[in-house]
Design a protein around this motif. Structure first.
Motif, short mmCIF file in Angstrom:
data_model
loop_
_atom_site.label_atom_id
_atom_site.label_comp_id
_atom_site.label_asym_id
_atom_site.label_seq_id
_atom_site.Cartn_x
_atom_site.Cartn_y
_atom_site.Cartn_z
N GLY A 103 39.27 -2.16 -63.28
CA GLY A 103 38.57 -0.68 -62.77
C GLY A 103 38.14 -1.29 -61.08
O GLY A 103 38.00 -1.03 -59.88
N CYS A 104 37.36 -2.13 -61.59
CA CYS A 104 36.75 -2.32 -60.86
C CYS A 104 37.12 -3.68 -59.75
O CYS A 104 36.86 -3.10 -58.39
CB CYS A 104 35.77 -3.84 -61.13
SG CYS A 104 33.92 -2.37 -61.73
N GLU A 105 38.10 -4.51 -60.21
CA GLU A 105 38.70 -5.09 -59.09
C GLU A 105 39.46 -4.56 -58.88
O GLU A 105 39.98 -4.79 -57.79
CB GLU A 105 39.27 -6.53 -60.00
CG GLU A 105 40.81 -7.18 -59.88
CD GLU A 105 40.06 -8.74 -60.50
OE1 GLU A 105 41.20 -9.33 -59.92
OE2 GLU A 105 39.45 -8.39 -60.90
N ILE A 106 40.92 -3.31 -58.51
CA ILE A 106 41.42 -2.78 -58.36
C ILE A 106 40.36 -1.86 -57.40
O ILE A 106 40.91 -2.54 -56.13
CB ILE A 106 42.16 -1.78 -59.23
CG1 ILE A 106 43.49 -1.32 -57.73
CG2 ILE A 106 41.66 -0.71 -59.51
CD1 ILE A 106 44.47 -0.60 -58.68
N MET A 107 39.55 -1.52 -57.02
CA MET A 107 38.53 -1.09 -55.95
C MET A 107 38.25 -1.88 -55.13
O MET A 107 38.29 -1.97 -54.23
CB MET A 107 37.87 -0.09 -56.82
CG MET A 107 37.87 1.32 -56.79
SD MET A 107 36.56 2.40 -57.30
CE MET A 107 36.49 2.51 -55.26
N ASN A 108 37.47 -3.36 -55.32
CA ASN A 108 37.32 -4.46 -54.70
C ASN A 108 38.91 -4.88 -53.75
O ASN A 108 38.03 -4.85 -52.24
CB ASN A 108 36.80 -5.95 -55.30
CG ASN A 108 35.98 -6.62 -54.53
OD1 ASN A 108 34.96 -6.16 -54.28
ND2 ASN A 108 36.53 -7.60 -54.31
N LEU A 109 40.04 -5.07 -54.39
CA LEU A 109 41.14 -5.19 -53.26
C LEU A 109 41.26 -4.53 -52.71
O LEU A 109 41.68 -4.69 -51.51
CB LEU A 109 41.90 -5.63 -54.65
CG LEU A 109 41.85 -7.05 -55.98
CD1 LEU A 109 43.12 -7.22 -56.83
CD2 LEU A 109 41.71 -8.22 -54.78
N MET A 110 41.11 -3.31 -52.51
CA MET A 110 41.35 -2.20 -51.61
C MET A 110 40.97 -2.14 -50.53
O MET A 110 40.95 -2.08 -49.37
CB MET A 110 41.49 -0.08 -53.19
CG MET A 110 41.46 0.69 -51.68
SD MET A 110 40.95 1.86 -52.68
CE MET A 110 38.14 2.00 -52.72
N VAL A 111 38.80 -2.35 -51.07
CA VAL A 111 37.99 -2.48 -49.88
C VAL A 111 38.49 -3.97 -49.35
O VAL A 111 38.29 -3.87 -47.71
CB VAL A 111 37.00 -2.65 -50.02
CG1 VAL A 111 35.23 -2.61 -49.37
CG2 VAL A 111 36.37 -1.29 -51.49
#
Length: 306
Positions: A103-111
C-alpha cells in the motif's frame, strides 16, 4: 483469538533447494539494506537534494527497507530451521507487514508521478504547488492510509474462526488467511475487494493520467527538451513497471491455479515484489538519476581519498 498453528506448506516444496534459497536471500538482503541506506543517507546529508523528487525517492527507500525487513529474515529463519509452522497472531503480523508495504509503495509511486506531472506540465508553478509542507503531508498520507486500511482488515481477520491450517506459500497474506475461515468469507471478501480496488485503481489512474499529460507536453517540446523531461521519468516508469509486474505475480499466485509452473519458480515469483523490488529500486535510482549519481560518486571518491 485462538492462537492456532498455521502450516506454510510451500517450504516443503522448496526444501530440496533450501541451500540455493538461503544463499540468494543471504546475498540479497544485505544488498537491499545497504543500497537503500546509502540512498537515504546521500539524500539526507546533501542539502541540494532536499527537493520533492529526491525526498520522495528517499521515502521510497524507507518503504523498501520496511517491506524487505518485514519478510526476508522470517523466510531465512524458517528455511534454515526447517520449521514450517506459524501462529495465527504471527501470521496476522506478517500479513499486516506485506499489505502495508504494498500500500505504501503504490501510493509513493503515485505521488512521484504527480510530482513529475507538476514539474513538467507546470514548471513555473512547481515550487508553489509542491511546497515542503505539502510534500510532508503527502508522505504522512502515504504511510497513514495503508496502515489504517490494513489495520481494519487485520482486526476483521483476527475474529474469524479458522477451519483450515494450510497456506500454500512461504508467507502469510490476507487472501490466503481468509480462505482458511469457516464462515463469513463472502462478507470479508467483499470488504477486501473494495479496499483493494480503492487502494490500487485510483493510484493507477493518477499515474496513467500524469504520464499521458507528460507525453502530450513532451510532444510539443524540442528534441533536447523531450530528452531532458523523459530522462527524469525513466527511473520512475521502470520502478512502476517492476512493482506492478511483481504484484501481478503475487495476485496470480494467490488466486489462480499455477500447477503448470514448477513449484520452485512459483515461490520465487511470489517473493518477487517483496524482495527483488526493494533490491532493484535503490540501484535503479542511484544509476539512472543523474544528480544522485554525481553526488554518490563524489562522496565515494572523498571516502577513498580519506
Amino acid at each position: 483469538m485462538s492462537n492456532i498453528s498455521i502450516i506454510l506448506i510451500a517450504y516443503k516444496g522448496i526444501y530440496g533447494h533450501r541451500f540455493i534459497f538461503v544463499g540468494l536471500l543471504t546475498l540479497l538482503y544485505p544488498i537491499m539494506i545497504v543500497s537503500n541506506a546509502v540512498l537515504i543517507y546521500t539524500i539526507y546529508s546533501e542539502r541540494s537534494l532536499h527537493k520533492p523528487l529526491y525526498i520522495l525517492i528517499c521515502n521510497l527507500a524507507c518503504i523498501n527497507v520496511y517491506g524487505g525487513s518485514g519478510l526476508t529474515p522470517f523466510v531465512l529463519v524458517n528455511i534454515v530451521s526447517g520449521n514450517f509452522h506459524i501462529s495465527k497472531s504471527a501470521c496476522l503480523i506478517q500479513t499486516f507487514s506485506v499489505m502495508t508495504f504494498g500500500g505504501c509503495e503504490i501510493m509513493n509511486l503515485m505521488v512521484m508521478a504527480y510530482d513529475r506531472y507538476i514539474s513538467i506540465c507546470f514548471p513555473l508553478h512547481y515550487e508553489k504547488i509542491m511546497s515542503s509542507s505539502k510534500v510532508m503531508k503527502l508522505i504522512a498520507l502515504i504511510w497513514l492510509l495503508p496502515f489504517i486500511r490494513t489495520g481494519i482488515s487485520i482486526m476483521i481477520n483476527a475474529n474469524l474462526k479458522m477451519c483450515g491450517r494450510i497456506i500454500e506459500k512461504v508467507y502469510c497474506d490476507n487472501y490466503s488467511m481468509v480462505k482458511l475461515a469457516c464462515s463469513g468469507i463472502r462478507e470479508v471478501n467483499i470488504y477486501g475487494s473494495t479496499v483493494t480496488f480503492f487502494s490500487v485503481v485510483p493510484p493507477l489512474l493518477i499515474i496513467l493520467y500524469s504520464y499521458i499529460k507528460i507525453l502530450m507536453i513532451c510532444s510539443k517540446l524540442t528534441q533536447s527538451g523531450q530528452a531532458k523531461a523523459l530522462n527524469t521519468c525513466i527511473p520512475h516508469l521502470v520502478a512502476i513497471a517492476n512493482f506492478f509486474i511483481g504484484c501481478s505475480f503475487e495476485v496470480y499466485q494467490s488466486r489462480f491455479d499455477m500447477n503448470h509452473i514448477p513449484y520452485t519458480l512459483r515461490v520465487v515469483l511470489s517473493l518477487y515484489f517483496l524482495i527483488l523490488s526493494p533490491v532493484f529500486n535503490p540501484i535503479l535510482y542511484g544509476v539512472r538519476t543523474q544528480k544522485i549519481k554525481v553526488i554518490l560518486t563524489q562522496k565515494l571518491m572523498c571516502r577513498l581519498k580519506v
